[in-house]
Design an enzyme around this catalytic site. Structure first.
Site, PDB file in Angstrom:
ATOM      1  N   ARG A 257     -12.104  22.935  26.467  1.00  0.00           N
ATOM      2  CA  ARG A 257     -12.354  23.961  27.481  1.00  0.00           C
ATOM      3  C   ARG A 257     -12.029  23.265  28.978  1.00  0.00           C
ATOM      4  O   ARG A 257     -14.002  22.298  28.667  1.00  0.00           O
ATOM      5  CB  ARG A 257     -12.967  25.514  27.315  1.00  0.00           C
ATOM      6  CG  ARG A 257     -13.373  26.619  28.652  1.00  0.00           C
ATOM      7  CD  ARG A 257     -14.747  27.116  28.357  1.00  0.00           C
ATOM      8  NE  ARG A 257     -15.800  26.379  29.702  1.00  0.00           N
ATOM      9  CZ  ARG A 257     -16.675  26.162  29.364  1.00  0.00           C
ATOM     10  NH1 ARG A 257     -17.826  27.052  29.069  1.00  0.00           N
ATOM     11  NH2 ARG A 257     -17.469  25.877  30.730  1.00  0.00           N
TER      12      ARG A 257
ATOM     13  N   HIS B 212     -16.249  28.219  31.985  1.00  0.00           N
ATOM     14  CA  HIS B 212     -16.256  29.168  31.499  1.00  0.00           C
ATOM     15  C   HIS B 212     -15.464  30.435  31.798  1.00  0.00           C
ATOM     16  O   HIS B 212     -14.857  31.116  31.448  1.00  0.00           O
ATOM     17  CB  HIS B 212     -17.390  29.794  31.224  1.00  0.00           C
ATOM     18  CG  HIS B 212     -18.183  31.536  29.917  1.00  0.00           C
ATOM     19  ND1 HIS B 212     -17.282  31.326  29.090  1.00  0.00           N
ATOM     20  CD2 HIS B 212     -18.278  32.634  30.898  1.00  0.00           C
ATOM     21  CE1 HIS B 212     -17.425  32.192  28.657  1.00  0.00           C
ATOM     22  NE2 HIS B 212     -17.940  33.112  29.548  1.00  0.00           N
TER      23      HIS B 212
ATOM     24  N   TYR C  95     -23.479  21.007  33.760  1.00  0.00           N
ATOM     25  CA  TYR C  95     -23.247  20.545  32.268  1.00  0.00           C
ATOM     26  C   TYR C  95     -23.294  20.014  31.487  1.00  0.00           C
ATOM     27  O   TYR C  95     -23.032  19.680  30.396  1.00  0.00           O
ATOM     28  CB  TYR C  95     -24.468  22.223  31.434  1.00  0.00           C
ATOM     29  CG  TYR C  95     -23.091  23.179  31.014  1.00  0.00           C
ATOM     30  CD1 TYR C  95     -22.106  23.026  30.120  1.00  0.00           C
ATOM     31  CD2 TYR C  95     -23.013  24.287  32.295  1.00  0.00           C
ATOM     32  CE1 TYR C  95     -20.807  24.110  30.774  1.00  0.00           C
ATOM     33  CE2 TYR C  95     -21.635  25.055  31.916  1.00  0.00           C
ATOM     34  CZ  TYR C  95     -20.539  25.140  31.480  1.00  0.00           C
ATOM     35  OH  TYR C  95     -20.621  25.594  31.671  1.00  0.00           O
TER      36      TYR C  95
HETATM   37  C1  LIG Z   1     -22.152  40.750  22.741  1.00  0.00           C
HETATM   38  C2  LIG Z   1     -22.187  38.909  23.912  1.00  0.00           C
HETATM   39  N1  LIG Z   1     -23.224  38.889  24.336  1.00  0.00           N
HETATM   40  C3  LIG Z   1     -23.264  37.707  25.407  1.00  0.00           C
HETATM   41  C4  LIG Z   1     -22.270  37.967  25.553  1.00  0.00           C
HETATM   42  C5  LIG Z   1     -22.169  36.847  26.792  1.00  0.00           C
HETATM   43  N2  LIG Z   1     -21.058  36.340  26.682  1.00  0.00           N
HETATM   44  C6  LIG Z   1     -19.829  36.121  27.115  1.00  0.00           C
HETATM   45  S1  LIG Z   1     -19.167  34.771  26.847  1.00  0.00           S
HETATM   46  C7  LIG Z   1     -20.120  34.270  25.841  1.00  0.00           C
HETATM   47  C8  LIG Z   1     -19.712  32.825  25.405  1.00  0.00           C
HETATM   48  C9  LIG Z   1     -18.929  33.293  23.869  1.00  0.00           C
HETATM   49  O1  LIG Z   1     -18.201  31.804  23.717  1.00  0.00           O
HETATM   50  P1  LIG Z   1     -17.201  31.529  22.877  1.00  0.00           P
HETATM   51  O2  LIG Z   1     -17.146  32.688  21.325  1.00  0.00           O
HETATM   52  O3  LIG Z   1     -17.465  30.166  22.467  1.00  0.00           O
HETATM   53  O4  LIG Z   1     -16.095  31.808  23.526  1.00  0.00           O
HETATM   54  P2  LIG Z   1     -15.480  30.938  24.957  1.00  0.00           P
HETATM   55  O5  LIG Z   1     -15.861  31.509  26.210  1.00  0.00           O
HETATM   56  O6  LIG Z   1     -15.524  29.908  24.539  1.00  0.00           O
HETATM   57  O7  LIG Z   1     -14.313  31.208  24.967  1.00  0.00           O
HETATM   58  C10 LIG Z   1     -21.483  34.688  26.399  1.00  0.00           C
HETATM   59  C11 LIG Z   1     -22.469  34.455  25.647  1.00  0.00           C
HETATM   60  C12 LIG Z   1     -21.196  39.157  25.711  1.00  0.00           C
HETATM   61  N3  LIG Z   1     -20.323  39.335  26.293  1.00  0.00           N
HETATM   62  N4  LIG Z   1     -21.443  39.760  24.504  1.00  0.00           N
END
Ligand SMILES: Cc1ncc(C[n+]2csc(CCOP(=O)(O)OP(=O)(O)O)c2C)c(N)n1
Ligand SMILES: [Mg+2]
Length: 370
Positions: free
Chosen positions: A270, A274, A283
């Site tokens: 990425r 985010h 970070y």
């Molecule tokens: C069930 C849940 N827990 C926490 C969140 C908060 N949250 C949003 S995105 C994220 C990280 C997801 O990371 P990843 O699966 O690696 O996907 P990326 O964003 O890197 O594409 C979190 C913890 C959420 N949206 N849903």
């Protein structure tokens, strides 16, 4: 006595991606590598088709950049950038048939583009203008799932429906490295493996779950988890669009044949925040980012294909046209009535919801708004 700080993010370093077992057909320098297993899967992909994939990636990067600008200018509430993940999204989405179906998270706007989402469709939800940007049935793609990992269950359920209908459509579930720590993803894979559901679990390992490095989710490559479910696991260079196409095609073929699910781990990075609400400079180690920039998915295809200046210019113009259409569509969206935010939350409105609606109406009335 002071306790040592053993908070997880301090205790363990980010896992370094393993490169030895990565499926790669085009190196970062643009050299085509032979692969006896996967070359036949993409034998029909000539330079013209590869240029088509290159164009997709250029368009996707262009509108993603435009969307970030729109958010910075106050025109979108939020945007989840996909910079760096163009090959993972385009290569996998272009392996699909029209009658296949995909379930994604919030970041797969490149997939949506390949499925046929229009410029306006990509803007509506992020401008807070609609609950869904497109009709899932029209483009074979569910509306984005923000609850991390939940879409994998929907994908397995849909794939079981395909089995019951006796059709040979297949399903792709897109999710991130962070999502692999969710129970939903585990349940979806167990269920899919038990019933040989025609679903491909496509994990974009972009190395981060917001600010948590992938080393916190797993100390082993994510693809290795497949063995525990008794399904094949493939680790592919997620910045190599041809390799991603090959891996996804092979997994979809397998699903259609009735041989069940596959887990694909697309190893990528990425390159941006985010979301537009995040500040990765707090970070991310800049030298990591530099190393990944050298593996850029678009640059490597340029090195391989060496498109003429004229072709490159045409592609740039097509990308600009899409981005311009997206901006115009965004600015032209009608303002929704503020109270409509309460509509469609539940089929039957609940008492707390009604209370919130009237409180909000009273608040708006203070400004003389209806
Ligand atoms: C069930 C849940 N827990 C926490 C969140 C908060 N949250 C949003 S995105 C994220 C990280 C997801 O990371 P990843 O699966 O690696 O996907 P990326 O964003 O890197 O594409 C979190 C913890 C959420 N949206 N849903
Ligand atoms: Mg991630």
């Amino acid at each position: 006595m002071l306790r040592a700080d053993v908070s997880p993010s301090r205790a363990r370093p980010a896992a370094r991606p393993r490169t030895d077992d990565l499926l790669q057909l085009v190196t970062p320098d643009g050299i085509r590598r032979e692969d006896p297993v996967y070359d036949p899967v993409v034998a029909d992909v000539d330079d013209e088709q590869l240029t088509g994939l290159y164009e997709d990636m250029v368009v996707v990067r262009r509108f993603d950049t435009e969307a970030i600008a729109l958010q910075r200018q106050g025109q979108l509430g939020l945007w989840p950038p996909l910079l760096g993940q163009e090959a993972a999204q385009v290569g996998s989405a272009r392996a699909l048939r029209d009658d296949d179906f995909v379930f994604t998270s919030y970041r797969e706007n490149g997939v949506a583009y390949c499925r046929g989402a229009q410029p306006r469709d990509l803007m509506r939800v992020w401008r807070g203008n609609a609950l869904a940007g497109w009709d899932p049935r029209t483009i074979g793609m569910a509306t984005p799932q923000v609850m991390v990992g939940a879409q994998t269950l929907h994908a397995t359920g849909y794939a079981l429906g395909c089995l019951k209908d006796g059709v040979d459509s297949a399903v792709v579930a897109y999710f991130g490295d962070g999502a692999t720590s969710k129970g939903d993803v585990h349940e979806a894979m167990v269920f899919a493996a038990s019933f040989q559901a025609p679903v491909v679990f496509f994990c974009q390992n972009n190395q981060w779950a917001i600010s948590e490095p992938v080393g916190l989710q797993t100390q082993r490559p994510i693809a290795d988890r497949a063995a525990g479910y008794g399904i094949p696991g493939v680790r592919v260079d997620g910045n190599d669009v041809l390799a991603v196409l090959a891996a996804t095609r092979a997994a979809l073929d397998r699903a259609r044949r009735g041989d069940g699910p596959t887990l694909i781990e697309a190893v990528t990075y990425r390159m941006g925040p985010h979301t537009t609400s995040d500040d990765p400079t707090r970070y991310v180690d800049p030298s990591d980012r530099e190393q990944w920039a050298a593996k850029d998915p678009i640059t490597r295809l340029e090195r391989l294909l060496r498109p003429s200046d004229e072709r490159r210019n045409d592609i740039r113009q097509a990308a600009d046209a899409f981005a311009t259409a997206m901006r115009e569509a965004c600015l032209g969206l009608p303002e929704p009535a503020p109270l409509s935010v309460f509509d469609h939350v539940f089929v039957e409105p609940t008492a707390p919801l009604e209370r919130q609606r009237s409180q909000y109406a009273a608040y708006l009335a203070m400004f003389g708004e209806a």
